[in-house]
Design a protein around this motif. Sequence first.
Motif, PDB file in Angstrom:
ATOM      1  N   THR A 215       0.880  -1.370  -0.115  1.00 29.37           N
ATOM      2  CA  THR A 215       0.323  -0.565  -0.043  1.00 29.37           C
ATOM      3  C   THR A 215       1.171   1.110   0.112  1.00 29.37           C
ATOM      4  OG1 THR A 215      -0.178   0.338   2.429  1.00 29.37           O
ATOM      5  CG2 THR A 215      -1.637  -1.212   1.998  1.00 29.37           C
ATOM      6  N   ASP A 216       0.553   2.454  -0.371  1.00 26.22           N
ATOM      7  CA  ASP A 216       0.751   3.698   0.301  1.00 26.22           C
ATOM      8  C   ASP A 216       1.921   4.139   1.343  1.00 26.22           C
ATOM      9  OD1 ASP A 216      -0.107   4.155  -2.170  1.00 26.22           O
ATOM     10  OD2 ASP A 216      -1.527   5.417  -2.208  1.00 26.22           O
ATOM     11  N   ALA A 217       1.188   3.188   2.562  1.00 22.98           N
ATOM     12  CA  ALA A 217       1.785   2.832   3.001  1.00 22.98           C
ATOM     13  C   ALA A 217       3.125   1.879   3.849  1.00 22.98           C
ATOM     14  CB  ALA A 217       1.224   3.156   5.236  1.00 22.98           C
ATOM     15  N   GLY A 218       2.999   1.339   2.372  1.00 24.89           N
ATOM     16  CA  GLY A 218       4.500   0.429   2.977  1.00 24.89           C
ATOM     17  C   GLY A 218       4.108  -1.787   2.701  1.00 24.89           C
ATOM     18  N   THR A 219       4.425  -2.134   3.557  1.00 25.75           N
ATOM     19  CA  THR A 219       3.931  -3.608   3.121  1.00 25.75           C
ATOM     20  C   THR A 219       3.480  -3.927   4.052  1.00 25.75           C
ATOM     21  OG1 THR A 219       5.950  -4.448   3.539  1.00 25.75           O
ATOM     22  CG2 THR A 219       5.858  -3.806   1.605  1.00 25.75           C
ATOM     23  N   ALA A 220       3.024  -5.172   3.988  1.00 20.82           N
ATOM     24  CA  ALA A 220       2.414  -5.858   5.364  1.00 20.82           C
ATOM     25  C   ALA A 220       1.993  -7.338   4.595  1.00 20.82           C
ATOM     26  CB  ALA A 220       0.642  -5.399   5.625  1.00 20.82           C
ATOM     27  N   SER A 221       2.275  -8.239   5.140  1.00 26.94           N
ATOM     28  CA  SER A 221       2.227  -9.690   5.381  1.00 26.94           C
ATOM     29  C   SER A 221       0.815 -10.523   6.144  1.00 26.94           C
ATOM     30  CB  SER A 221       3.606 -10.015   5.047  1.00 26.94           C
ATOM     31  OG  SER A 221       3.863 -10.307   4.586  1.00 26.94           O
ATOM     32  N   ALA A 222       0.795 -11.524   5.565  1.00 26.07           N
ATOM     33  CA  ALA A 222      -0.740 -12.847   6.465  1.00 26.07           C
ATOM     34  C   ALA A 222      -0.187 -14.298   5.423  1.00 26.07           C
ATOM     35  CB  ALA A 222      -1.773 -12.322   5.757  1.00 26.07           C
ATOM     36  N   ARG A 223      -1.124 -14.961   6.346  1.00 26.52           N
ATOM     37  CA  ARG A 223      -1.235 -16.927   5.948  1.00 26.52           C
ATOM     38  C   ARG A 223      -1.762 -16.758   4.665  1.00 26.52           C
ATOM     39  NH1 ARG A 223      -2.395 -19.407  11.334  1.00 26.52           N
ATOM     40  NH2 ARG A 223      -2.653 -21.326   9.791  1.00 26.52           N
TER      41      ARG A 223
END
Length: 402
Positions: A215-223
């Motif tokens: 996203t514009d705010a950064g990255t995120a991860s999930a299963r």
Amino acid sequence: MADVIVVGAGASGLNCARLLSREGLHVVVYEARARVGGRIRTFQPADGGPPLELGAQVVHGDRNPVHELLGPGRTRAVPRRVTARIVEDGTAREMGALSSGRRAPWQLEAVLQRSPGVTGLSVASWLRACGSTGTESTAVLEWFRQNWAADPEELSAAGIARAHRGDTVGEGEFAVEGGFARLPERLAEGLDGRLRLGEPVRELVYEPGRVTVRTDAGTASARAAVLTVPPAVLIPGLPAWKAAAATDLPAGDGCCVVITLDRPAPDTVIVFDVDGSTGFTRCAAGRPEVLVVAKADAAASLRAAGTGTALSALLATALPWTAGAAVLEVVVADWGQDPYARGAFTAPRAGREDAARRWAEPVDDTLFFAGEATVAGEQLPWVQGALASGERAAEQVLKALR
């Protein structure tokens, strides 16, 4: 790392997130808009008058799950006794003209629901086979355009029939007290801290058991991730076969407008524009607002009218009492031009009836899909279809992760 990322905070995404959170999973919801609700949007008059819907209009059926989700006393039946008119050949007429010497559009749609042997036919070709011609044909074709946001030459007759047969929500139409936006607000309860509003997902990268979104705010991860955005809003990173399914599920054009005038309506009226310029127009006795809900070609017509004299002329044709009235405010929800919707909703297309199934199919038990487009041609693509798709996706995620 979260357990599940849900992309989209409309009815399907919120219902999915609610159910997964209830099972103890760590869920994060990303929504591009600064509000929840997706294509549910309520207009609240400044003087506290009755709300008007700029997206989903009514709760269909007395057994619709929306009633239970909102709680007792939160919905009320829409009055059946309302003055109904049409605009045909530029002239305002009584609705009864549609069934005078011809079959009414709703009668022909009811026939289609019960018709065998329509596989492979478009609605337009089925109507020709039924002998629908002349003024009858003009009216029923526009009826399908406005109720299904699609060109009847492309609309699947078999998909429409199946969707009606798959509907189990009962009878009647209901309004939500305080506006339809109460539903997504209710679904979002308990998701505080897990909602990322105003953060569109720009890209995703996945491998079995892990998804990363940017996203514009950064990255995120999930299963796992559940994508509830319309197929037309294709997120980069999906496999090619998913992109192919998305191209077979275009959303139909739609535009809703609330016009506030300097005078109140003398009567409560709903007008169906057979000529194809304004779709459905509504006003309520004693209120200065006029609601126009237009789909398909009528949406383009309404959009082109803008907010000036051309719009006033369209209104005066549908509602003669508005002639000469001053326009005080115009509020537009242009779903066809909305970058996060790209249309009103998805209807089944002839020859592409399997597209919804392909779009709904999970990828590597890691990417899951929900939203009204995943039920196109199997259930009615209204809010109940979106809710059901979110529940189905939640069940799939739970099975995969556990």
